[in-house]
Scaffold this motif. Structure first.
Motif, PDB file in Angstrom:
ATOM      1  N   SER A 192     -18.557 -35.231 -29.314  1.00 18.14           N
ATOM      2  CA  SER A 192     -18.246 -35.005 -27.895  1.00 18.14           C
ATOM      3  C   SER A 192     -17.776 -36.290 -27.256  1.00 18.14           C
ATOM      4  N   PHE A 193     -18.462 -37.372 -27.624  1.00 10.75           N
ATOM      5  CA  PHE A 193     -18.095 -38.675 -27.083  1.00 10.75           C
ATOM      6  C   PHE A 193     -16.648 -39.008 -27.436  1.00 10.75           C
TER       7      PHE A 193
ATOM      8  N   SER B 224     -20.007 -32.672 -22.311  1.00 11.86           N
ATOM      9  CA  SER B 224     -20.395 -33.655 -21.291  1.00 11.86           C
ATOM     10  C   SER B 224     -21.873 -33.988 -21.383  1.00 11.86           C
TER      11      SER B 224
ATOM     12  N   THR C   5     -22.518 -35.967 -24.496  1.00 11.86           N
ATOM     13  CA  THR C   5     -22.044 -37.344 -24.350  1.00 11.86           C
ATOM     14  C   THR C   5     -22.996 -38.155 -23.488  1.00 11.86           C
TER      15      THR C   5
ATOM     16  N   TYR D  93     -26.049 -38.895 -25.456  1.00 10.11           N
ATOM     17  CA  TYR D  93     -25.718 -39.888 -26.476  1.00 10.11           C
ATOM     18  C   TYR D  93     -25.646 -41.286 -25.856  1.00 10.11           C
TER      19      TYR D  93
ATOM     20  N   MET E  24     -17.778 -47.524 -22.583  1.00 14.23           N
ATOM     21  CA  MET E  24     -17.641 -46.157 -22.081  1.00 14.23           C
ATOM     22  C   MET E  24     -17.597 -46.098 -20.569  1.00 14.23           C
TER      23      MET E  24
ATOM     24  N   VAL F 155     -20.645 -36.251 -16.901  1.00 17.81           N
ATOM     25  CA  VAL F 155     -21.255 -37.279 -17.751  1.00 17.81           C
ATOM     26  C   VAL F 155     -21.908 -38.354 -16.882  1.00 17.81           C
TER      27      VAL F 155
END
Lengths: 287, 323
Positions: A23-24, B99, B102, B105, B118, B189
């Protein structure tokens, strides 16, 4: 048994981690795809003529000219709006922090800001247009500036409100303890500590303003000339892109891509610039 | 001391700075009224403009009507409302899982350098103007839908649910939803990441210390305690997506119809306003009807917005937000 369970939770961990990474990468890839598309389509069509001339006769049929009208128009619209928004937002942010802090009133103001921030720009545009109609105004630079300013105020105030909280309380306490009034503390101490934040917030709002199309669609109008006064209609880059893309001629569509590249570059420059400036300035700030 | 100074009241003469402070605070207070006045003014202006329409037609016939023929005096908003919902909901279906993953993560697994890379990427995605997303959608997404998805959908002899269409162009709900998904993803996100970061480190350490893996910590500790916040961030993304105009307008096809499949063209509310306002002022009720569309949009967005903001506020108090 124990061994198996040990393994299983590590496998599920690995699987989930894989999906997270995927997803990242998806999010990062979409950014790269956007920038690459705009760059590869826009760069070949970009020329000095594009940025240095206004549209000549037959420009929208593929004849010569450029989009200087839209570049200047966008800078004037977003610049004017950001100035007005700054004049209104900064005092609000200072007031919230210095005078009312955690009172109910401050909560209401912040809630209103959040709600205003979420209102779509097309609604601001429609509201601005009705307002202008009832005042007898035509689509003009001033109309566009005012509507954009309304759109930018919540963005800017919220961003400032964020950084103003990072100013150490001890500093304003020290200032108050020395006998300064709240107003003096706000204007002479807090505002200096906020400087990087003010600049970031201002540039953020400018970036949003210059890229917004829906709010200036009816309020600023569109013209091939560079605006000469506050009452003349004004072109803007997003609308220039939209209109050029809507023509059936490939040459004109190419120019839309070039215009898109110009707009993207301006926005990216503003975004990166605000980062650099605030990083540079924050060195001089008491943490 | 000059002669005039003696005329001032004693308090002002002795404490001019205190006086400045008092005046300053009043001026600043008046400025904080601006946002509230603005919010009320927008709502009131739209309601007033819609009133002529509401006097002629019943609310049910407006919201439930499927015919939009301004020249014949037919103003049914249902095709536009349902188009808005189709595009927005599909966009969220596409955007929310990646989203949230992410965000988790980034806050739970990612190394510091990755995190610091990021953040600017998300900022840049959020800074790109919507018209640029529209251009990208026209150049990349629409051809992809046209050349890959539609032939795939047509390869099923009996048709595939939600994929039947006679619209061969690629301009449609799916394209609009993909573009919107890319637009709201960085936003979801950022908010979710913020919610997760607000969870105290100690709780994670406690869970890890009793032998839970990272994933178990996420499942059993982090998600339960941030569920509301994640929900609010999705709702906030929903309301953002709903009002997005330019990007969607450019790829969604703009055909007034009740959509039956995600490949059909549709005509969302913001596109309706943007495409028609400022023109057709001579048709009776038309401008009132378009203002009505803006009002419907405003009401839908306000409900979602107020709900999510209140949830986030209660959850995080005055914790700073990044978006």
């Amino acid at each position: 048994m124990k061994h198996w369970r040990f393994k299983r939770r590590h496998i599920s961990e690995a699987i989930v981690k894989f999906f997270m990474l995927l997803s990242f990468l998806l999010v990062a890839a979409s950014l790269i795809s956007i920038l690459w598309t705009i760059l590869s389509k826009g760069l070949p069509a970009l020329s000095w003529e594009m940025v240095s001339q206004t549209p000549k006769g037959g420009y929208y049929l593929g004849k010569e000219g450029g989009i200087l009208n839209a570049i200047v128009g966008s800078l004037l619209l977003a610049g004017g709006a950001t100035l007005i928004a700054l004049v209104i937002s900064l005092p609000i942010a200072l007031f919230l922090e210095t005078y009312v802090m955690k009172t109910r009133w401050a909560r209401y103001v912040r809630l209103t800001m959040d709600i205003l921030w979420g209102i779509p720009s097309i609604v601001y545009g429609a509201f601005g247009f009705t307002l202008m109609l009832s005042l007898g105004m035509r689509a003009s630079l001033l109309g566009g500036i005012i509507v954009l300013a309304l759109l930018e105020i919540p963005i800017m105030t919220r961003a400032m409100d964020e950084v103003i909280r990072l100013v150490p309380e001890e500093l304003s306490h020290a200032s108050l303890a020395l006998g300064a009034s709240k107003l003096e503390t706000a204007l002479k101490v807090t505002i200096r500590q906020m400087m990087p934040g003010i600049i970031t917030a201002t540039l953020l709002a400018f970036g949003r303003g210059i890229g917004d199309a829906a709010s200036v669609l009816f309020t600023a109008g569109y013209t091939d000339r560079i605006p000469t006064s506050l009452s003349s209609p004004t072109a803007s880059l997003p609308l220039a892109i939209y209109f050029q893309l809507g023509t059936p001629y490939p040459e004109v569509q190419q120019r839309a891509y070039a215009s898109a590249l110009i707009l993207t570059l301006i926005v990216l420059a503003v975004s990166l610039g605000s980062r650099l400036i605030s990083a540079r300035l924050s060195k001089y700030i008491n943490k | 001391m000059t002669a005039e100074a003696h005329k001032l009241p004693l308090g002002q003469r002795l404490f001019p700075r205190r006086q400045h402070d008092r005046i300053g605070s009043k001026v600043l207070f008046v400025l904080t009224l601006i946002p509230m006045i603005l919010l009320i003014a927008i709502t009131v202006a739209l309601v007033i403009k819609t009133l002529p329409l509401l006097r002629e037609y019943s609310l049910a016939s407006l919201l439930g009507g499927t015919e939009w023929k301004p020249l014949k005096g037919l103003f049914g908003y249902l095709p536009f409302i349902s188009a808005t919902l189709w595009v927005t909901i599909l966009a969220l279906v596409i955007a929310v899982p990646p989203s949230l993953l992410t965000a988790i993560y980034l806050s739970e697994y990612a190394s510091k350098p990755l995190r610091s890379v990021m953040k600017p990427i998300l900022d840049l995605l959020a800074a790109i103007p919507s018209v640029i997303y529209g251009v990208w959608g026209m150049l990349v997404i629409v051809p992809w839908v046209q050349n890959k998805v539609i032939p795939f959908a047509n390869s099923f002899p009996n048709g595939f649910p939600l994929l039947n269409t006679d619209n061969p162009t690629g301009f449609g709900i799916l394209s609009g939803a993909i573009v919107l998904a890319v637009m709201v993803a960085p936003f979801i996100v950022a908010v979710t990441n913020e919610v997760l970061t607000a969870v105290p480190e100690g709780i994670r350490h406690a869970s890890l210390a009793v032998g839970a893996t990272r994933l178990q910590t996420i499942q059993r500790v982090l998600i339960p305690s941030t569920r509301q916040g994640m929900f609010a961030s999705v709702v906030l993304g929903f309301s953002r997506a709903m009002g997005e105009t330019m990007a969607v307008l450019m790829v969604v096809g703009n055909v007034v119809q009740m959509p039956g499949s995600i490949l059909d063209a549709a005509y969302p509310l913001p596109a309706l306003i943007a495409n028609n306002y400022g023109e057709m002022m001579s048709i009776p009720m038309y401008d009132s009807a378009l203002m009505g569309a803006a009002l419907i949009l405003l009401v839908m967005v306000l409900i979602l917005n107020i709900a999510s903001t209140l949830i986030l506020r209660r959850l995080m108090g005055r914790v700073r937000r990044a978006w």
